[in-house]
Design a protein around this motif. Structure first.
Motif, PDB file in Angstrom:
ATOM      1  N   HIS A   1       0.841  -1.180   0.034  1.00 53.56           N
ATOM      2  CA  HIS A   1       0.064   0.179   0.033  1.00 53.56           C
ATOM      3  C   HIS A   1       0.706   1.503   0.065  1.00 53.56           C
ATOM      4  O   HIS A   1       1.564   1.322   0.485  1.00 53.56           O
ATOM      5  CB  HIS A   1      -0.660  -0.080   1.674  1.00 53.56           C
ATOM      6  N   ARG A   2       0.584   1.526  -0.697  1.00 58.36           N
ATOM      7  CA  ARG A   2       1.578   3.755  -1.097  1.00 58.36           C
ATOM      8  C   ARG A   2       1.253   4.379   0.451  1.00 58.36           C
ATOM      9  O   ARG A   2       0.109   4.206   0.584  1.00 58.36           O
ATOM     10  CB  ARG A   2       0.541   4.572  -2.270  1.00 58.36           C
ATOM     11  N   ARG A   3       2.625   4.981   0.648  1.00 57.86           N
ATOM     12  CA  ARG A   3       2.407   5.884   1.805  1.00 57.86           C
ATOM     13  C   ARG A   3       2.962   6.797   1.417  1.00 57.86           C
ATOM     14  O   ARG A   3       4.072   6.841   1.261  1.00 57.86           O
ATOM     15  CB  ARG A   3       3.489   5.103   2.756  1.00 57.86           C
ATOM     16  N   TYR A   4       2.372   8.440   1.518  1.00 57.13           N
ATOM     17  CA  TYR A   4       2.615   9.610   0.680  1.00 57.13           C
ATOM     18  C   TYR A   4       3.005  10.711   1.982  1.00 57.13           C
ATOM     19  O   TYR A   4       2.498  10.155   3.511  1.00 57.13           O
ATOM     20  CB  TYR A   4       1.393  10.158   0.026  1.00 57.13           C
ATOM     21  N   THR A   5       4.343  10.893   1.667  1.00 55.99           N
ATOM     22  CA  THR A   5       4.848  12.180   3.124  1.00 55.99           C
ATOM     23  C   THR A   5       4.386  12.995   2.872  1.00 55.99           C
ATOM     24  O   THR A   5       3.645  13.290   1.576  1.00 55.99           O
ATOM     25  CB  THR A   5       6.660  11.840   3.019  1.00 55.99           C
ATOM     26  N   GLU A   6       4.724  14.025   3.768  1.00 53.48           N
ATOM     27  CA  GLU A   6       4.333  15.225   4.106  1.00 53.48           C
ATOM     28  C   GLU A   6       5.090  16.313   2.304  1.00 53.48           C
ATOM     29  O   GLU A   6       4.538  16.541   1.551  1.00 53.48           O
ATOM     30  CB  GLU A   6       4.721  16.351   5.462  1.00 53.48           C
ATOM     31  N   ARG A   7       6.460  15.833   1.890  1.00 55.51           N
ATOM     32  CA  ARG A   7       6.948  15.787   0.925  1.00 55.51           C
ATOM     33  C   ARG A   7       6.182  16.109  -0.491  1.00 55.51           C
ATOM     34  O   ARG A   7       6.213  16.379  -1.093  1.00 55.51           O
ATOM     35  CB  ARG A   7       8.862  15.588   0.989  1.00 55.51           C
ATOM     36  N   ASP A   8       5.717  13.809  -0.072  1.00 59.11           N
ATOM     37  CA  ASP A   8       5.300  14.038  -1.595  1.00 59.11           C
ATOM     38  C   ASP A   8       4.190  15.029  -1.734  1.00 59.11           C
ATOM     39  O   ASP A   8       3.706  15.694  -2.706  1.00 59.11           O
ATOM     40  CB  ASP A   8       4.762  12.585  -1.420  1.00 59.11           C
ATOM     41  N   LEU A   9       3.774  15.085  -0.667  1.00 61.48           N
ATOM     42  CA  LEU A   9       2.485  16.489  -0.566  1.00 61.48           C
ATOM     43  C   LEU A   9       2.676  17.483  -1.046  1.00 61.48           C
ATOM     44  O   LEU A   9       1.980  18.676  -1.750  1.00 61.48           O
ATOM     45  CB  LEU A   9       1.121  15.914   0.429  1.00 61.48           C
ATOM     46  N   THR A  10       3.843  17.835  -0.795  1.00 61.19           N
ATOM     47  CA  THR A  10       4.242  19.693  -1.296  1.00 61.19           C
ATOM     48  C   THR A  10       4.419  19.407  -2.650  1.00 61.19           C
ATOM     49  O   THR A  10       3.828  20.374  -3.592  1.00 61.19           O
ATOM     50  CB  THR A  10       5.957  19.656  -0.691  1.00 61.19           C
TER      51      THR A  10
END
Length: 128
Positions: free
Chosen positions: A39-48
């Motif tokens: 399962h994908r796990r998005y970080t704050e860096r990804d969201l930025t």
């Protein structure tokens, strides 16, 4: 704190399919982390980064240019001039679009003014 794809979709305002597409089409800076079960796990860096992609796309930057920009960023230092040129070129296009929209808005405002003047000359109160 890592987010699921559903949480990332909610935070970004995009669909899960769009997030998958961004990853599949090479628009992300790095592969999105995965859990042991895949399962994908998005970080704050990804969201930025997703927010930047969304802004570039919303202002009309073609996918190929977003992909090119992502490639340049992934390659790290040494290509800042190329990144700058790409963003400046896009900025010029956005400014041209903005000027065109402002012209359209001016035409609408002029037409509104015509109707307001006509109604007021007939003694009709016009609401804002």
């Amino acid at each position: 704190m890592a987010l699921t794809i559903a949480q990332a979709a909610e935070r970004s305002g995009l669909t899960k399919d769009t997030l998958r597409y961004y990853e599949r089409d090479g628009l992300m800076l790095a592969a999105v982390d995965r859990t042991a079960t895949g399962h994908r796990r998005y970080t704050e860096r990804d969201l930025t980064w997703i927010e930047l992609i969304t802004r570039l796309r919303a202002t009309g930057m073609p996918i190929r240019d977003v992909r090119r920009y992502a490639e340049l960023v992934r390659h790290g230092d040494g290509n800042e001039q190329e990144r700058l040129d790409l963003l400046r070129s896009h900025r010029q296009q956005v400014l041209a679009q903005l000027a065109e929209v402002q012209e359209h808005l001016g035409a609408i405002d002029r037409k509104i003014g015509i109707y307001v003047d006509k109604l007021e000359s007939q003694g009709i109160a016009v609401s804002a």
